[in-house]
Enzyme design. Structure first.
Site, PDB file in Angstrom:
ATOM      1  N   SER A   1     -19.161 -41.471   7.773  1.00 46.32           N
ATOM      2  CA  SER A   1     -19.928 -41.363   6.538  1.00 46.32           C
ATOM      3  C   SER A   1     -21.353 -41.829   6.759  1.00 46.32           C
ATOM      4  CB  SER A   1     -19.260 -42.212   5.446  1.00 46.32           C
ATOM      5  OG  SER A   1     -19.928 -42.053   4.212  1.00 46.32           O
ATOM      6  N   GLY A   2     -22.303 -41.172   6.090  1.00 41.72           N
ATOM      7  CA  GLY A   2     -23.709 -41.481   6.284  1.00 41.72           C
ATOM      8  C   GLY A   2     -24.177 -42.764   5.645  1.00 41.72           C
ATOM      9  N   HIS A   3     -23.670 -43.092   4.469  1.00 43.18           N
ATOM     10  CA  HIS A   3     -24.254 -44.199   3.722  1.00 43.18           C
ATOM     11  C   HIS A   3     -23.890 -45.574   4.270  1.00 43.18           C
ATOM     12  CE1 HIS A   3     -20.896 -45.721   1.050  1.00 43.18           C
ATOM     13  NE2 HIS A   3     -20.364 -44.610   1.502  1.00 43.18           N
TER      14      HIS A   3
ATOM     15  N   GLN B   1     -16.460 -47.399   9.271  1.00 43.27           N
ATOM     16  CA  GLN B   1     -17.081 -48.701   9.516  1.00 43.27           C
ATOM     17  C   GLN B   1     -17.497 -48.878  10.968  1.00 43.27           C
ATOM     18  OE1 GLN B   1     -17.875 -50.933   7.218  1.00 43.27           O
ATOM     19  NE2 GLN B   1     -16.882 -49.904   5.504  1.00 43.27           N
TER      20      GLN B   1
ATOM     21  N   SER C   1     -14.344 -40.229   2.540  1.00 46.30           N
ATOM     22  CA  SER C   1     -13.128 -39.956   1.768  1.00 46.30           C
ATOM     23  C   SER C   1     -12.731 -38.485   1.854  1.00 46.30           C
ATOM     24  CB  SER C   1     -13.317 -40.366   0.303  1.00 46.30           C
ATOM     25  OG  SER C   1     -13.432 -41.767   0.187  1.00 46.30           O
TER      26      SER C   1
ATOM     27  N   ASN D   1     -12.373 -52.146   7.034  1.00 47.54           N
ATOM     28  CA  ASN D   1     -13.561 -52.258   6.195  1.00 47.54           C
ATOM     29  C   ASN D   1     -13.709 -53.632   5.540  1.00 47.54           C
ATOM     30  OD1 ASN D   1     -11.176 -51.051   4.830  1.00 47.54           O
ATOM     31  ND2 ASN D   1     -12.404 -51.307   2.981  1.00 47.54           N
TER      32      ASN D   1
ATOM     33  N   CYS E   1     -12.214 -56.594  -7.991  1.00 48.56           N
ATOM     34  CA  CYS E   1     -12.770 -56.809  -9.326  1.00 48.56           C
ATOM     35  C   CYS E   1     -13.475 -55.565  -9.858  1.00 48.56           C
ATOM     36  CB  CYS E   1     -13.734 -57.996  -9.305  1.00 48.56           C
ATOM     37  SG  CYS E   1     -15.045 -57.869  -8.073  1.00 48.56           S
TER      38      CYS E   1
END
Length: 398
Positions: A202-204, A182, A74, A154, A327
């Site tokens: 992104s790493g995670h 992704q 982000s 994603n 949600c």
């Protein structure tokens, strides 16, 4: 089959791998020096960052000097888009081209820029979730300063024609950014060959910790500083470096990209098995392109049920997944991605995303297939909406 735990939400985040944790530990306990310091403990950290920068660059075909570490995808998206817009505005160019189903880190940043005098064109996608390069080309104007198109979606996993779009932008001398959060580790990426100017990762998503990522910035592109207050990241992003996280990212991306074809073959087999069996459920449909999709992505809609109910029921069975409806944000609106590919609200609400990783086993697939059909059947038995569908009422016309 006895209850087991199956984690099938790897597009949301991944478990830190043993190799990543092992690589990080010395920089959490022993080599804790500030990388900006000149004594040896600090220089150890500085050298670790340099080695990590080299590893990340190698993984995507970039130069070491083109990698800037960030807190994640982000932030990288915000940096690329806002600062490219600032450069464009200085030249009298205030038009941006993107697509209707980008990640919100891109869409909300574009909306922010619209409030500050920029004009944004949102290019549509087809029913498979594919962006057509010709549509991007037709959206370009003389005052276009940036094109930003995600590498792979994603939610539905559709892989976009990035090299083709990049070539169009390069010919027009327009900056091209792609959110590859992704795609990294799942798709072969070479930023030079694909004409990519800016890339976020992104790493995670690849078994590194949360809170670390990177921005690739092609040589010759000089975006303004994103965070002021220090000389870190060549003075473009101030703040003491997250050395352990950076080392973890480097380890993760090296592992994730060392044999992508083998990973694609293994995960695609399990993915296709899930798709083949789950789409046998009446009134179900696959979302996204069946071929041009991420190897670990399954996104299927089941008419007559709510995604939230499906997720909660599967959680009781030990299965972690995600839904097409937002949600977790407290919103009852269906996914903007699913609406963008033409799904009616009633179908988009009943969507399930299963995302696999290197840790996923055939036994996990067996377990998912033993639980999802029964769960869908149980929820439909309680659903007034399903009764109306069985009576062939046109619920989507309401």
């Amino acid at each position: 089959m006895d209850k087991r735990f199956v984690y099938a939400d790897n597009s949301a985040t991944t478990k830190i791998s043993d190799a990543v944790l092992e690589a990080m530990m010395p920089y959490l306990k022993d080599y804790y020096g500030n990388a900006s310091s000149i004594y040896s403990l600090g220089m150890d950290s500085a050298r670790a960052i340099l080695r990590s920068r080299e590893a990340v660059a190698k993984a995507i075909g970039a130069k070491t000097s083109e990698i800037y570490f960030t807190s994640g995808g982000s932030e990288s998206d915000n940096w690329a888009i806002k600062c490219a817009a600032e450069v464009g505005a200085a030249k009298g160019k205030k038009h941006i081209v993107t697509t209707v189903f980008e990640h919100h880190a891109v869409l909300h940043t574009c909306e922010y820029l619209e409030k500050h005098g920029f004009e944004v064109t949102y290019v549509p996608v087809d029913e498979m979730g594919l962006v057509h390069a010709e549509d991007i080309k037709n959206a370009l104007r003389d005052d276009t300063c940036l094109v930003t198109v995600m590498f792979a979606n994603n939610e539905i996993g559709t892989i976009q024609p990035i090299a083709e779009i990049g070539a169009i932008c390069r010919e027009r001398k327009i900056l091209f950014h792609t959110d590859a959060v992704q795609a990294v580790g799942n798709v072969e990426i070479n930023v030079a060959e694909m004409n990519i100017d800016l890339l976020s990762l992104s790493g995670h998503k690849i078994h590194a910790p949360k809170g670390v990522g990177a921005l690739y910035m092609r040589t010759g592109i000089n975006l303004p500083n994103f965070i002021h207050g220090g000389a870190q990241e060549r003075s473009k992003r101030a703040g003491t470096e997250n050395v352990a996280g950076i080392v973890g990212l480097a380890t993760a991306i090296t592992e994730a990209t060392k044999n992508i074809p083998e990973k694609q073959a293994r995960l695609s087999k399990m993915r296709d098995r899930l798709i083949a069996e789950l789409t046998k459920i009446p009134e179900s449909r696959l979302n996204g392109d069946p071929v041009k999709r991420l190897c670990g992505n399954v996104n299927i809609s089941f008419r007559g049920i709510e995604g939230e109910s499906l997720l909660l029921s599967l959680d009781l069975e030990g299965i972690c997944a995600s839904s097409g409806s937002a949600c977790t944000s407290g919103s009852l609106d269906p996914s903007h991605v699913l609406l963008a590919i033409g799904l009616p609200h009633s179908t988009a609400h009943g969507s399930l995303r299963l995302s696999l990783s290197d840790d996923t086993t055939e036994e996990d697939i067996d377990y998912i297939l033993s639980k999802v059909p029964r769960t869908v059947e149980k929820l439909r038995a309680m659903s007034p909406l399903w009764e109306r569908i069985l009576r062939d009422e046109d619920i989507d016309a309401e």
